[in-house]
Scaffold this motif. Sequence first.
Motif, PDB file in Angstrom:
ATOM      1  N   PRO A  46       0.827  -1.211   0.000  1.00  0.00           N
ATOM      2  CA  PRO A  46       0.000   0.000   0.000  1.00  0.00           C
ATOM      3  C   PRO A  46       0.861   1.261   0.000  1.00  0.00           C
ATOM      4  O   PRO A  46       1.888   1.313   0.672  1.00  0.00           O
ATOM      5  N   LEU A  47       0.438   2.260  -0.759  1.00  0.00           N
ATOM      6  CA  LEU A  47       1.229   3.481  -0.883  1.00  0.00           C
ATOM      7  C   LEU A  47       0.918   4.504   0.205  1.00  0.00           C
ATOM      8  O   LEU A  47       1.805   5.111   0.773  1.00  0.00           O
ATOM      9  N   ASN A  48      -0.348   4.729   0.486  1.00  0.00           N
ATOM     10  CA  ASN A  48      -0.734   5.801   1.417  1.00  0.00           C
ATOM     11  C   ASN A  48      -1.423   5.264   2.660  1.00  0.00           C
ATOM     12  O   ASN A  48      -2.285   5.923   3.226  1.00  0.00           O
ATOM     13  N   GLU A  49      -1.024   4.079   3.076  1.00  0.00           N
ATOM     14  CA  GLU A  49      -1.680   3.439   4.204  1.00  0.00           C
ATOM     15  C   GLU A  49      -0.692   2.480   4.857  1.00  0.00           C
ATOM     16  O   GLU A  49       0.142   1.887   4.175  1.00  0.00           O
ATOM     17  N   GLU A  50      -0.786   2.328   6.146  1.00  0.00           N
ATOM     18  CA  GLU A  50       0.059   1.360   6.847  1.00  0.00           C
ATOM     19  C   GLU A  50      -0.323  -0.041   6.373  1.00  0.00           C
ATOM     20  O   GLU A  50      -1.507  -0.330   6.187  1.00  0.00           O
ATOM     21  N   ALA A  53      -3.076  -1.891   8.406  1.00  0.00           N
ATOM     22  CA  ALA A  53      -4.403  -1.291   8.214  1.00  0.00           C
ATOM     23  C   ALA A  53      -5.003  -1.725   6.884  1.00  0.00           C
ATOM     24  O   ALA A  53      -6.194  -2.052   6.792  1.00  0.00           O
ATOM     25  N   PHE A  54      -4.158  -1.758   5.827  1.00  0.00           N
ATOM     26  CA  PHE A  54      -4.611  -2.214   4.510  1.00  0.00           C
ATOM     27  C   PHE A  54      -5.013  -3.680   4.570  1.00  0.00           C
ATOM     28  O   PHE A  54      -6.048  -4.078   4.026  1.00  0.00           O
ATOM     29  N   LEU A  59      -9.296  -7.742   4.511  1.00  0.00           N
ATOM     30  CA  LEU A  59      -9.924  -8.888   5.158  1.00  0.00           C
ATOM     31  C   LEU A  59     -11.331  -8.553   5.647  1.00  0.00           C
ATOM     32  O   LEU A  59     -12.251  -9.364   5.508  1.00  0.00           O
ATOM     33  N   SER A  60     -11.527  -7.337   6.156  1.00  0.00           N
ATOM     34  CA  SER A  60     -12.850  -6.904   6.631  1.00  0.00           C
ATOM     35  C   SER A  60     -13.885  -6.914   5.526  1.00  0.00           C
ATOM     36  O   SER A  60     -15.054  -7.231   5.753  1.00  0.00           O
ATOM     37  N   SER A  61     -13.467  -6.578   4.314  1.00  0.00           N
ATOM     38  CA  SER A  61     -14.419  -6.521   3.206  1.00  0.00           C
ATOM     39  C   SER A  61     -14.984  -7.896   2.871  1.00  0.00           C
ATOM     40  O   SER A  61     -16.078  -8.007   2.335  1.00  0.00           O
ATOM     41  N   ALA A  68     -14.194  -9.117  13.077  1.00  0.00           N
ATOM     42  CA  ALA A  68     -14.003 -10.462  12.518  1.00  0.00           C
ATOM     43  C   ALA A  68     -12.639 -10.567  11.835  1.00  0.00           C
ATOM     44  O   ALA A  68     -11.965 -11.597  11.924  1.00  0.00           O
ATOM     45  N   ALA A  69     -12.223  -9.489  11.170  1.00  0.00           N
ATOM     46  CA  ALA A  69     -10.921  -9.481  10.496  1.00  0.00           C
ATOM     47  C   ALA A  69      -9.793  -9.594  11.518  1.00  0.00           C
ATOM     48  O   ALA A  69      -8.827 -10.336  11.308  1.00  0.00           O
ATOM     49  N   LYS A  70      -9.896  -8.867  12.626  1.00  0.00           N
ATOM     50  CA  LYS A  70      -8.862  -8.925  13.664  1.00  0.00           C
ATOM     51  C   LYS A  70      -8.771 -10.323  14.274  1.00  0.00           C
ATOM     52  O   LYS A  70      -7.678 -10.779  14.606  1.00  0.00           O
TER      53      LYS A  70
END
Length: 130
Positions: A46-50, A53-54, A59-61, A68-70
């Motif tokens: 990812p370019l503009n994101e940690e 977090a990406f 995974l959340s999507s 649930a993703a965590k």
Amino acid sequence: MLRRSLSSFVLVISVLISSSVAMAEVSGDGDSSSSAAVHIIYTEKPLNEEPEAFHLRTLSSVLGSEEAAKKALIYSYKNAASGFSAKLTPEQVSQISTLPGVLQVVPSRTLQLHSGPGMLHSGPGIHKKM
């Protein structure tokens, strides 16, 4: 020089995969589907994101919520490669494979980093065929 760098890269990836499998075995929880298995999801960096977090957003999507993703996230890879490992059902693997930024999804497997059958260890770094 190139051969040494390639060997180092393969070793790093093997260690990362092995550690994610070990972590998955330790962190298994009772509310996961019995058909769920640990997969390594390789992503674009990812370019503009940690990276983590990406990875959580991706995974959340598929899983429906950040919570649930965590729970499903086992490890987030940020250095040698970009990606994460998570316990996913076959349906979730199909869904996540189609998302933007996801390069590849592969089942996690343990690799042994030692000589195979018929090899005799006769000293540090020395292997002789039996």
